[in-house]
Design an enzyme around this catalytic site. Structure first.
Site, PDB file in Angstrom:
ATOM      1  N   CYS A 292      21.520  -8.179  -1.602  1.00 18.86           N
ATOM      2  CA  CYS A 292      21.354  -7.284  -0.455  1.00 18.86           C
ATOM      3  C   CYS A 292      22.533  -6.313  -0.346  1.00 18.86           C
ATOM      4  CB  CYS A 292      21.165  -8.079   0.824  1.00 18.86           C
ATOM      5  SG  CYS A 292      22.379  -9.369   1.052  1.00 18.86           S
ATOM      6  N   GLU A 389      15.862   0.817  -0.961  1.00 16.74           N
ATOM      7  CA  GLU A 389      16.478  -0.353  -1.592  1.00 16.74           C
ATOM      8  C   GLU A 389      15.631  -0.745  -2.799  1.00 16.74           C
ATOM      9  OE1 GLU A 389      16.431  -4.106   0.580  1.00 16.74           O
ATOM     10  OE2 GLU A 389      18.399  -4.580  -0.240  1.00 16.74           O
TER      11      GLU A 389
HETATM   12  P1  NAD Z   1      10.349 -11.250   2.188  1.00 13.97           P
HETATM   13  O1  NAD Z   1      11.017 -10.707   3.371  1.00 13.97           O
HETATM   14  O2  NAD Z   1       8.890 -11.007   2.001  1.00 13.97           O
HETATM   15  O3  NAD Z   1      10.567 -12.833   2.087  1.00 13.97           O
HETATM   16  C1  NAD Z   1      11.706 -13.519   2.589  1.00 13.97           C
HETATM   17  C2  NAD Z   1      11.249 -14.816   3.248  1.00 13.97           C
HETATM   18  O4  NAD Z   1      10.418 -14.513   4.359  1.00 13.97           O
HETATM   19  C3  NAD Z   1      10.414 -15.710   2.342  1.00 13.97           C
HETATM   20  O5  NAD Z   1      10.742 -17.061   2.591  1.00 13.97           O
HETATM   21  C4  NAD Z   1       8.999 -15.418   2.805  1.00 13.97           C
HETATM   22  O6  NAD Z   1       8.100 -16.485   2.548  1.00 13.97           O
HETATM   23  C5  NAD Z   1       9.206 -15.245   4.291  1.00 13.97           C
HETATM   24  N1  NAD Z   1       8.149 -14.516   4.974  1.00 13.97           N
HETATM   25  C6  NAD Z   1       7.348 -13.538   4.493  1.00 13.97           C
HETATM   26  N2  NAD Z   1       6.450 -13.143   5.432  1.00 13.97           N
HETATM   27  C7  NAD Z   1       6.725 -13.872   6.551  1.00 13.97           C
HETATM   28  C8  NAD Z   1       6.170 -13.917   7.858  1.00 13.97           C
HETATM   29  N3  NAD Z   1       5.117 -13.150   8.206  1.00 13.97           N
HETATM   30  N4  NAD Z   1       6.694 -14.765   8.747  1.00 13.97           N
HETATM   31  C9  NAD Z   1       7.732 -15.550   8.423  1.00 13.97           C
HETATM   32  N5  NAD Z   1       8.279 -15.583   7.189  1.00 13.97           N
HETATM   33  C10 NAD Z   1       7.787 -14.740   6.258  1.00 13.97           C
HETATM   34  O7  NAD Z   1      11.124 -10.673   0.979  1.00 13.97           O
HETATM   35  P2  NAD Z   1      10.658 -10.713  -0.530  1.00 13.97           P
HETATM   36  O8  NAD Z   1       9.233 -10.354  -0.756  1.00 13.97           O
HETATM   37  O9  NAD Z   1      11.062 -12.035  -1.002  1.00 13.97           O
HETATM   38  O10 NAD Z   1      11.499  -9.512  -1.078  1.00 13.97           O
HETATM   39  C11 NAD Z   1      11.075  -8.172  -0.819  1.00 13.97           C
HETATM   40  C12 NAD Z   1      12.232  -7.265  -0.561  1.00 13.97           C
HETATM   41  O11 NAD Z   1      13.097  -7.844   0.413  1.00 13.97           O
HETATM   42  C13 NAD Z   1      13.134  -7.031  -1.737  1.00 13.97           C
HETATM   43  O12 NAD Z   1      12.660  -6.056  -2.575  1.00 13.97           O
HETATM   44  C14 NAD Z   1      14.406  -6.634  -1.048  1.00 13.97           C
HETATM   45  O13 NAD Z   1      14.388  -5.284  -0.699  1.00 13.97           O
HETATM   46  C15 NAD Z   1      14.422  -7.462   0.192  1.00 13.97           C
HETATM   47  N6  NAD Z   1      15.247  -8.668   0.093  1.00 13.97           N
HETATM   48  C16 NAD Z   1      16.437  -8.676   0.745  1.00 13.97           C
HETATM   49  C17 NAD Z   1      17.234  -9.807   0.671  1.00 13.97           C
HETATM   50  C18 NAD Z   1      18.548  -9.894   1.352  1.00 13.97           C
HETATM   51  O14 NAD Z   1      19.352 -10.737   0.999  1.00 13.97           O
HETATM   52  N7  NAD Z   1      18.813  -9.101   2.348  1.00 13.97           N
HETATM   53  C19 NAD Z   1      16.823 -10.900  -0.082  1.00 13.97           C
HETATM   54  C20 NAD Z   1      15.590 -10.860  -0.717  1.00 13.97           C
HETATM   55  C21 NAD Z   1      14.807  -9.733  -0.600  1.00 13.97           C
END
Ligand code: NAD
Length: 490
Positions: A292, A389
């Protein structure tokens, strides 16, 4: 390569109230190896009923104890034991992260594991030091403030640092006496399940830590909607973070959101260019750019632009892409085909907007989800590759004229997580650090984090609140003001 590696898979069921259980509807999902695309194993998939059971279990453990009734010393001792067990299980965890998340062994040994252990030890130390204060408001009353656990915490974490991110949430929550329902990312559940095994062995009472792998829109969604959850601590995408905040608002749940970044890394012409190029390369290529706080916008003063790009390209070409199990590998795959396609699409859009590809830009290899380390030069800050990003190994290099322009470009972003700057001029260093809108500023370095320091964004798409440090104790405690009527002195 994998023939030579001993892989000891953890439990693949749900951890609810101290016992491993299948999902109520018996569903499972696959978890895969991003370096090959092969399925590793099936994991029980938490559904609505399982989330309900996990939250009820956490509630019982909170209301009936023994966790919040234990002394801080006792809680700290158990957290320290968990840190010791992680230390003893280190190599297993390193292998699980390589298999499930594609992280090179050496990188996890150097970064994720020490950080997770340190975080548990740090908050174990806090467990018996979480104190209130006496505030003498008026002479006819004894008035004091206590801190109590916020309650049941939903910890929802992503796939880029699966174990470390889980520990960043659970260590302070448990130290404060909260109970937790942890939902790991569906792409990387294995290390969280191992953490569950170790937590049970360390003596965490039933219900204090429940672990429920499952899909975001099913398990995650029912967890954030559950009325038994008091606090949501989330790391992941801005899109899901905003959805969580909106959902939490319906019940006024407390939230901490660690979201995305497009961190500016400013290199002034007076900097040590070799050092800057080396660290800036690590800043964007570490973990294949899936960080991130990746230094994905490299701002270089015009007179140094050519020299810096040349060094950065050299740094990129030296990286060795390959199996995370190969000790020679310095960069692993992206997490999924979806992520790989997303990164390639971002690069293609940059090309349409007129950026110059100094190196990389394409998929690497025949199998797995690799992308070449990529340097995009002579960009402008309004291009999509400077604003979106990318979450991949893609550095966007933007030239600037002077200090004011560097600060203006750096701060023109939806994100505000971190920033770096490189100069030999100490006044310029501090002046620029003050002016940058970022939760962390690195001067003549890029990327280190430490448990003792707060970690989070200045708002916008980087989220709200802070993980780590003393500050995180505020995330997991409520303050209570108590009045004792004294009356008038006799
Ligand atoms: P995401 O936000 O979809 O997933 C992160 C977590 O949230 C996972 O455990 C997922 O199962 C959960 N989640 C998804 N939908 C949810 C909902 N409706 N309610 C509750 N929980 C839910 O992220 P991703 O698909 O894993 O990654 C996509 C983008 O996110 C990446 O391209 C990047 O830009 C960003 N990202 C940021 C970080 C960070 O450290 N800030 C980390 C991973 C990804």
């Amino acid at each position: 390569m994998l023939d030579h590696v001993h892989i000891d898979l953890p439990e693949r069921r749900l951890l609810i109230h101290g016992a491993w259980t299948d999902a109520a509807n018996s569903l499972t999902f696959n978890t895969s190896n991003p370096a090959t695309g092969e399925v590793i194993t099936q994991i029980a998939e938490a559904g609505v009923l399982d989330i309900d059971a996990a939250v009820i279990s956490a509630r019982r453990a909170l209301d009936e104890g023994p966790w919040p009734q234990m002394t801080g010393v006792q809680r700290g001792r158990i957290l320290r034991r968990l840190a010791d067990f992680i230390e003893q299980d280190r190599e297993n965890l390193v292998v699980l992260e390589a298999l499930d998340a594609g992280k090179p062994l050496a990188a996890t040994r150097r970064q994720d594991l020490p950080a997770a252990i340190d975080c548990l030890e740090y908050y174990a130390g806090w467990a018996d030091k979480i104190a209130g204060e006496v505030i003498p408001a008026r002479p006819d009353a004894l008035t004091y403030v206590t801190r109590q656990p916020v309650g049941v915490v939903a910890a929802i974490v992503p796939w880029n640092f699966p174990l470390m991110n889980a520990v960043w949430k659970i260590a302070p929550a448990l130290a404060c006496g909260c109970t937790v329902v942890l939902k790991p990312a569906e792409l990387t559940p294995l290390s969280a399940l191992r953490l569950g095994e170790l937590a049970l062995a360390a003596g965490l009472p039933p219900g204090v830590l429940n672990i429920v792998p499952g899909l975001g829109n099913v398990a995650g969604q029912s967890l954030i909607e559950h009325p038994g959850v008091d606090k949501i601590s989330f790391t992941g995408s801005p899109q899901v973070g905003k959805h969580i905040m909106a959902t939490a608002a319906q019940q006024c749940k407390r939230v901490t959101l660690e979201l995305g970044g497009k961190s500016a890394n400013i290199i002034f012409a007076d900097a040590d260019l070799d050092a800057a190029a080396h660290a800036s390369g690590s800043g964007i290529f570490f973990n294949a750019g899936q960080v991130c706080s990746a230094g994905s916008r490299i701002l270089v003063q015009e007179s140094a632009h050519g020299a810096l790009v040349e060094r950065l390209v050299d740094r990129a070409r030296r990286l060795k892409l390959g199996s995370p199990f190969d000790p020679e590998t310095t960069m692993g795959p992206l997490i999924s085909a979806v992520q790989q396609e997303r990164v390639i699409r971002h690069i293609a859009r940059g090309l349409e907007e007129g950026v110059r590809v100094a190196c990389g830009g394409e998929v690497h290899g025949e199998q797995g989800y690799f992308v070449q380390p990529t340097v995009l030069a002579s960009a402008t800050n309004d291009m999509s590759v400077a604003q979106e990003e990318i979450f991949g190994p893609v550095a966007t290099v933007i030239p600037f004229k002077d200090d004011a322009e560097a600060i203006r470009i750096a701060n023109t972003s939806r994100y505000s997580l971190a920033a770096g700057l490189w100069t030999r001029d100490v006044t310029r260093a501090h002046r620029t650090a003050q002016a940058l809108r970022a939760g962390t500023v690195w001067i003549n370095t890029f990327g280190p984090t430490d448990t003792r320091l707060p970690w989070g964004g200045f708002g916008g798409d980087s989220g709200v609140g802070r993980d780590l440090g003393r500050t995180a104790l505020d995330n997991y405690t409520e303050q209570k003001a108590v009045w004792l009527h004294l009356g008038k002195a006799a």
